[in-house]
Design a protein around this motif. Structure first.
Motif, mmCIF file in Angstrom:
data_model
loop_
_atom_site.group_PDB
_atom_site.id
_atom_site.type_symbol
_atom_site.label_atom_id
_atom_site.label_comp_id
_atom_site.label_asym_id
_atom_site.label_seq_id
_atom_site.Cartn_x
_atom_site.Cartn_y
_atom_site.Cartn_z
ATOM 1 N N LYS A 116 -16.263 -3.666 17.889
ATOM 2 C CA LYS A 116 -16.117 -3.600 16.431
ATOM 3 C C LYS A 116 -17.355 -4.069 15.695
ATOM 4 O O LYS A 116 -17.684 -3.577 14.619
ATOM 5 C CB LYS A 116 -14.915 -4.437 15.985
ATOM 6 N N HIS A 117 -18.037 -5.071 16.241
ATOM 7 C CA HIS A 117 -19.259 -5.640 15.655
ATOM 8 C C HIS A 117 -19.028 -6.370 14.332
ATOM 9 O O HIS A 117 -19.957 -6.941 13.789
ATOM 10 C CB HIS A 117 -20.336 -4.570 15.457
ATOM 11 N N ARG A 118 -17.831 -6.330 13.796
ATOM 12 C CA ARG A 118 -17.551 -6.976 12.508
ATOM 13 C C ARG A 118 -16.469 -8.038 12.690
ATOM 14 O O ARG A 118 -15.662 -7.976 13.609
ATOM 15 C CB ARG A 118 -17.050 -5.965 11.467
ATOM 16 N N GLY A 119 -16.464 -8.980 11.761
ATOM 17 C CA GLY A 119 -15.411 -9.987 11.744
ATOM 18 C C GLY A 119 -15.533 -10.820 10.497
ATOM 19 O O GLY A 119 -16.629 -11.007 9.981
ATOM 20 N N GLY A 120 -14.410 -11.284 9.980
ATOM 21 C CA GLY A 120 -14.465 -12.088 8.768
ATOM 22 C C GLY A 120 -13.112 -12.220 8.130
ATOM 23 O O GLY A 120 -12.127 -12.487 8.802
ATOM 24 N N ALA A 121 -13.070 -11.981 6.831
ATOM 25 C CA ALA A 121 -11.841 -12.183 6.070
ATOM 26 C C ALA A 121 -11.451 -10.899 5.352
ATOM 27 O O ALA A 121 -12.297 -10.066 5.016
ATOM 28 C CB ALA A 121 -12.040 -13.297 5.043
ATOM 29 N N GLY A 122 -10.166 -10.764 5.099
ATOM 30 C CA GLY A 122 -9.681 -9.594 4.380
ATOM 31 C C GLY A 122 -8.182 -9.674 4.192
ATOM 32 O O GLY A 122 -7.503 -10.458 4.860
ATOM 33 N N ALA A 123 -7.668 -8.863 3.276
ATOM 34 C CA ALA A 123 -6.233 -8.871 3.010
ATOM 35 C C ALA A 123 -5.837 -7.578 2.308
ATOM 36 O O ALA A 123 -6.672 -6.909 1.676
ATOM 37 C CB ALA A 123 -5.835 -10.077 2.161
ATOM 38 N N ARG A 124 -4.580 -7.237 2.412
ATOM 39 C CA ARG A 124 -4.032 -6.069 1.748
ATOM 40 C C ARG A 124 -3.968 -6.283 0.237
ATOM 41 O O ARG A 124 -3.621 -7.372 -0.235
ATOM 42 C CB ARG A 124 -2.629 -5.801 2.296
ATOM 43 N N LEU A 125 -4.322 -5.253 -0.512
ATOM 44 C CA LEU A 125 -4.144 -5.259 -1.964
ATOM 45 C C LEU A 125 -2.723 -4.766 -2.247
ATOM 46 O O LEU A 125 -2.495 -3.572 -2.484
ATOM 47 C CB LEU A 125 -5.166 -4.354 -2.651
ATOM 48 N N VAL A 126 -1.798 -5.674 -2.210
ATOM 49 C CA VAL A 126 -0.383 -5.299 -2.246
ATOM 50 C C VAL A 126 -0.038 -4.503 -3.495
ATOM 51 O O VAL A 126 0.717 -3.516 -3.442
ATOM 52 C CB VAL A 126 0.494 -6.562 -2.145
ATOM 53 N N ARG A 127 -0.586 -4.881 -4.635
ATOM 54 C CA ARG A 127 -0.263 -4.178 -5.871
ATOM 55 C C ARG A 127 -0.879 -2.780 -5.927
ATOM 56 O O ARG A 127 -0.475 -1.952 -6.755
ATOM 57 C CB ARG A 127 -0.727 -4.979 -7.095
ATOM 58 N N GLY A 128 -1.826 -2.495 -5.051
ATOM 59 C CA GLY A 128 -2.446 -1.177 -5.037
ATOM 60 C C GLY A 128 -1.806 -0.198 -4.085
ATOM 61 O O GLY A 128 -2.205 0.966 -4.011
ATOM 62 N N VAL A 129 -0.796 -0.632 -3.352
ATOM 63 C CA VAL A 129 -0.095 0.243 -2.417
ATOM 64 C C VAL A 129 0.784 1.219 -3.194
ATOM 65 O O VAL A 129 1.446 0.843 -4.166
ATOM 66 C CB VAL A 129 0.767 -0.592 -1.453
ATOM 67 N N GLY A 130 0.787 2.484 -2.781
ATOM 68 C CA GLY A 130 1.656 3.446 -3.442
ATOM 69 C C GLY A 130 1.221 4.875 -3.223
ATOM 70 O O GLY A 130 0.325 5.160 -2.416
ATOM 71 N N TYR A 131 1.844 5.789 -3.961
ATOM 72 C CA TYR A 131 1.535 7.208 -3.858
ATOM 73 C C TYR A 131 0.361 7.551 -4.778
ATOM 74 O O TYR A 131 0.323 7.130 -5.935
ATOM 75 C CB TYR A 131 2.753 8.058 -4.244
ATOM 76 N N VAL A 132 -0.573 8.360 -4.265
ATOM 77 C CA VAL A 132 -1.760 8.677 -5.044
ATOM 78 C C VAL A 132 -1.441 9.535 -6.264
ATOM 79 O O VAL A 132 -2.213 9.550 -7.232
ATOM 80 C CB VAL A 132 -2.826 9.381 -4.177
ATOM 81 N N ASP A 133 -0.342 10.279 -6.224
ATOM 82 C CA ASP A 133 -0.001 11.115 -7.373
ATOM 83 C C ASP A 133 0.802 10.374 -8.445
ATOM 84 O O ASP A 133 1.193 10.962 -9.454
ATOM 85 C CB ASP A 133 0.751 12.374 -6.939
ATOM 86 N N ASP A 134 1.019 9.084 -8.224
ATOM 87 C CA ASP A 134 1.673 8.247 -9.227
ATOM 88 C C ASP A 134 0.583 7.567 -10.058
ATOM 89 O O ASP A 134 -0.176 6.750 -9.530
ATOM 90 C CB ASP A 134 2.558 7.202 -8.546
ATOM 91 N N PRO A 135 0.448 7.891 -11.336
ATOM 92 C CA PRO A 135 -0.624 7.301 -12.155
ATOM 93 C C PRO A 135 -0.627 5.776 -12.133
ATOM 94 O O PRO A 135 -1.690 5.153 -12.252
ATOM 95 C CB PRO A 135 -0.327 7.838 -13.561
ATOM 96 N N GLN A 136 0.518 5.159 -11.976
ATOM 97 C CA GLN A 136 0.586 3.698 -11.957
ATOM 98 C C GLN A 136 -0.048 3.108 -10.701
ATOM 99 O O GLN A 136 -0.495 1.965 -10.717
ATOM 100 C CB GLN A 136 2.035 3.237 -12.104
ATOM 101 N N THR A 137 -0.068 3.880 -9.627
ATOM 102 C CA THR A 137 -0.738 3.402 -8.411
ATOM 103 C C THR A 137 -2.222 3.187 -8.697
ATOM 104 O O THR A 137 -2.802 2.161 -8.327
ATOM 105 C CB THR A 137 -0.573 4.411 -7.261
ATOM 106 N N GLN A 138 -2.846 4.147 -9.353
ATOM 107 C CA GLN A 138 -4.264 4.019 -9.688
ATOM 108 C C GLN A 138 -4.497 2.852 -10.641
ATOM 109 O O GLN A 138 -5.451 2.082 -10.464
ATOM 110 C CB GLN A 138 -4.794 5.305 -10.303
ATOM 111 N N VAL A 139 -3.628 2.705 -11.619
ATOM 112 C CA VAL A 139 -3.779 1.602 -12.578
ATOM 113 C C VAL A 139 -3.748 0.268 -11.848
ATOM 114 O O VAL A 139 -4.604 -0.606 -12.052
ATOM 115 C CB VAL A 139 -2.666 1.659 -13.651
ATOM 116 N N ARG A 140 -2.752 0.100 -10.992
ATOM 117 C CA ARG A 140 -2.612 -1.172 -10.265
ATOM 118 C C ARG A 140 -3.773 -1.390 -9.305
ATOM 119 O O ARG A 140 -4.304 -2.503 -9.195
ATOM 120 C CB ARG A 140 -1.281 -1.207 -9.515
ATOM 121 N N LEU A 141 -4.169 -0.319 -8.603
ATOM 122 C CA LEU A 141 -5.266 -0.435 -7.646
ATOM 123 C C LEU A 141 -6.565 -0.833 -8.346
ATOM 124 O O LEU A 141 -7.278 -1.729 -7.886
ATOM 125 C CB LEU A 141 -5.456 0.888 -6.905
ATOM 126 N N LEU A 142 -6.887 -0.180 -9.445
ATOM 127 C CA LEU A 142 -8.124 -0.498 -10.159
ATOM 128 C C LEU A 142 -8.110 -1.918 -10.703
ATOM 129 O O LEU A 142 -9.134 -2.616 -10.667
ATOM 130 C CB LEU A 142 -8.340 0.508 -11.288
#
Length: 239
Positions: free
Chosen positions: A66-92
């Motif tokens: 992998k050559h990589r390692g560190g920290a990270g986490a899921r953007l829980v509020r950005g999870v959703g369907y791409v065709d749902d406008p609210q998904t983009q709002v939350r993700l951004l």
């Protein structure tokens, strides 16, 4: 499952507002990439048109594969369907927040604390402590962390080897998956053995050469050569 084109569309407003980020496949990467890579990753899943974004701050000079390692986490509020406008709002909104609070402030020494923030249940692993110490040349302090990581990989290889031996047919799908995983674990095992050996004799030049080769492999693997700025490690500047 979401497509790369859908990912590009949903993150486009963020890219328009942040010229120091670039889209690389399904990743939104902060420029430049050096010993650290700061990024978002918009993952797919088995559900059509669904996205699962995460953020990462990762060292780029770790052992293969992998050559990589560190920290990270899921953007829980950005999870959703791409065709749902609210998904983009939350993700951004989440990307803006993480950029200002984490990515723009992230540095090598802060990785352990950042890992606690990202994974409060499990906390940072030995490599998260060891890699910043390697970069600054604190080899005696880094060695126990790398040895601990090697011991974990040794144990994982032993378990996987036992699993491979149990398969009646080496051509079965489970057998092939176990063999593939074992191959990757052995890569990590060999890499960690190599760096641990160099640390034990204090060969600074060889350590630097190995870490630079791993970083070059990492940027190629993650397709960020065009935004990579190779540089000496702090311990090379101090010598």
């Amino acid at each position: 499952m979401s497509t790369a084109a859908q990912v590009a569309e949903i993150v486009q407003p963020f890219l328009e507002g942040h010229s120091d980020f670039v889209l690389v496949g399904r990743s939104v990467v902060m420029k430049p990439v050096g010993h650290l890579m700061r990024s978002f990753f918009v993952d797919r899943c088995s559900i059509k048109g669904y996205v699962q974004p995460s953020w990462f701050v990762a060292t780029m000079f770790g052992p293969p594969p992998k050559h990589r390692g560190g920290a990270g986490a899921r953007l829980v509020r950005g999870v959703g369907y791409v065709d749902d406008p609210q998904t983009q709002v939350r993700l951004l909104e989440e990307m803006e927040l993480i950029t200002s609070e984490i990515l723009r402030n992230a540095d090598m020494d802060g990785l352990p604390a950042l890992s606690w923030k990202a994974e409060p249940i499990f906390g940072p692993g030995p490599m998260t402590f060891g890699m910043p110490l390697l970069a600054k040349g604190a080899f005696a302090e880094a060695a126990p962390y790398l040895a601990q990581a090697l011991a974990r990989v040794d144990a994982a290889v032993e378990l996987r080897e036992a699993a491979v031996r149990k398969h009646r047919s080496p051509d079965s799908r489970p057998a092939r998956l176990d063999a593939y995983t074992l191959g990757r674990q052995r890569e990590a095992q060999q890499g960690l053995r190599t760096i641990c050996g160099l640390l034990s004799v204090g060969d600074t030049s060889a350590i630097a050469a190995l870490l630079h080769s791993w970083e070059a492999a990492a940027v190629k693997l993650h397709k960020v050569e065009h935004i990579w700025q190779p540089s000496p490690f702090p311990f090379e500047l101090a010598s």
